[in-house]
Write an enzyme that holds these catalytic residues in place. Structure first.
Site, PDB file in Angstrom:
ATOM      1  N   ASP A  67       5.896   4.739   4.956  1.00 13.75           N
ATOM      2  CA  ASP A  67       6.889   3.803   5.497  1.00 13.75           C
ATOM      3  C   ASP A  67       6.969   2.513   4.693  1.00 13.75           C
ATOM      4  O   ASP A  67       7.816   1.666   4.979  1.00 13.75           O
ATOM      5  CB  ASP A  67       6.604   3.498   6.972  1.00 13.75           C
ATOM      6  CG  ASP A  67       5.191   3.024   7.242  1.00 13.75           C
ATOM      7  OD1 ASP A  67       4.284   3.399   6.494  1.00 13.75           O
ATOM      8  OD2 ASP A  67       4.988   2.284   8.230  1.00 13.75           O
ATOM      9  N   HIS A  73       0.862  -1.187   0.000  1.00 14.91           N
ATOM     10  CA  HIS A  73       0.000   0.000   0.000  1.00 14.91           C
ATOM     11  C   HIS A  73       0.897   1.235   0.000  1.00 14.91           C
ATOM     12  O   HIS A  73       2.129   1.133   0.116  1.00 14.91           O
ATOM     13  CB  HIS A  73      -0.940   0.000   1.204  1.00 14.91           C
ATOM     14  CG  HIS A  73      -0.258   0.137   2.528  1.00 14.91           C
ATOM     15  ND1 HIS A  73       0.555  -0.847   3.059  1.00 14.91           N
ATOM     16  CD2 HIS A  73      -0.280   1.141   3.450  1.00 14.91           C
ATOM     17  CE1 HIS A  73       1.008  -0.455   4.242  1.00 14.91           C
ATOM     18  NE2 HIS A  73       0.518   0.747   4.500  1.00 14.91           N
TER      19      HIS A  73
END
Length: 304
Positions: free
Chosen positions: A67, A63
């Protein structure tokens, strides 16, 4: 010699810490290299881990939270800088196409590596090859997120005792494997008569998600499960609110899915004692538990 191992490049959720880089995981699978969720700093972590850009054949993004993807520009540019011809397949949620395009072309560089985008629109197989089949499965997170499952086809394991019984050896073994049968002086010997079933190895990668059906589908029967365990159980309400798993939930998935080796990762910066994750997981899962640390390697379990 074929190598199957996970190279851990980063294990921190949201922000990097003093001892944990942003996410990044390279699965070395014989001649393939699946780089999952390259967070910020992945290019440097590859250098420290001794992983060349030429090892990457697939870029797999679950996704588009930072991060899990902010290292993509550096990795993409490094591929061209190092003269990696490719092709490199880039897999990511189709709903994040604009983010992929921006990351891929984040700054000026001379792109020479062939990168083949593979936007994912739903559950099912997303790549197939000699390595097996790579599946994607939707997860439960505030933004669209997919987990990945790699399945090697089942094969056959030759039985030396049975080969000897039929007097088959040397180059004839290879002919039997290729053709499925071999003619001897006493008749025809089939492959099934001198071998046994060898289950293919399986790997799953599960990042940011609440507990859902997709998590269990990805983890079912895998040899190696890499799974987020952002929070300890005391913060279960936070995990649910922000779309994450607790370590107890991750361990439950491993226990109920018949996982052989469990790798816990994606830790919140609030924790500085990794042993707490191991201890909580061990109360639920009695298999092998690895609390991931940056720049470590985790091998696939031996074949059954």
């Amino acid at each position: 010699m074929s190598v199957r191992e996970l190279v851990v490049l980063g294990t921190a959720s949201q922000v990097p810490g003093r001892t944990r880089n942003h996410n990044g995981y390279l699965l070395r699978w014989d001649g393939e290299g699946f780089l999952f969720d390259p967070g910020e700093g992945t290019q440097r972590q590859m250098l420290l881990a001794g992983v060349p850009a030429s090892a990457i054949t697939h870029l797999c993004v679950t996704h588009f939270h930072g991060d899990h993807c902010l290292g993509l520009p550096g990795v993409v540019q490094r591929l061209s800088l190092d003269g990696v011809a490719g092709p490199v397949h880039a897999l990511y949620p189709a709903s994040g196409q604009q983010y992929f395009d921006r990351l891929r072309h984040a700054s000026v560089f001379h792109e020479t590596t062939t990168i083949l985008p593979v936007p994912i629109t739903g559950d099912g197989p997303v790549r197939e090859g000699p390595f097996g089949t790579l599946f994607a499965r939707g997860l439960s997170h505030p933004v669209e997120s997919f987990g990945y499952r790699l399945v090697e086809p089942d094969g056959r394991r030759m039985r030396p005792d049975l080969l000897a019984r039929f007097g088959i050896g040397g180059p004839d073994v290879g002919r039997l494997q290729r053709d499925g049968s071999f003619a001897t002086g006493d008749g025809t010997v089939t492959l099934d008569e001198v071998s046994e079933a060898r289950p293919g190895q399986r790997f799953a990668f599960v990042m940011d998600t609440r507990l859902c059906d997709g998590v269990f589908a990805l983890a079912e029967g895998v040899d190696l499960l890499v799974i987020e365990s952002t929070f300890l159980s005391a913060e279960a309400a936070l995990a649910e609110r922000y779309g994450h798993l607790t370590v107890a939930q991750a361990a439950r998935v491993a226990a109920e899915s018949g996982v052989r080796r469990l790798v816990l990762t994606h830790f919140s910066q609030r924790y500085d004692d990794p042993s707490r994750f191991h201890d909580e997981a061990a109360e639920i899962f009695d298999g092998e538990i690895v609390v991931a640390a940056d720049l470590t390697r985790v091998g696939m379990p031996p074949r059954r």
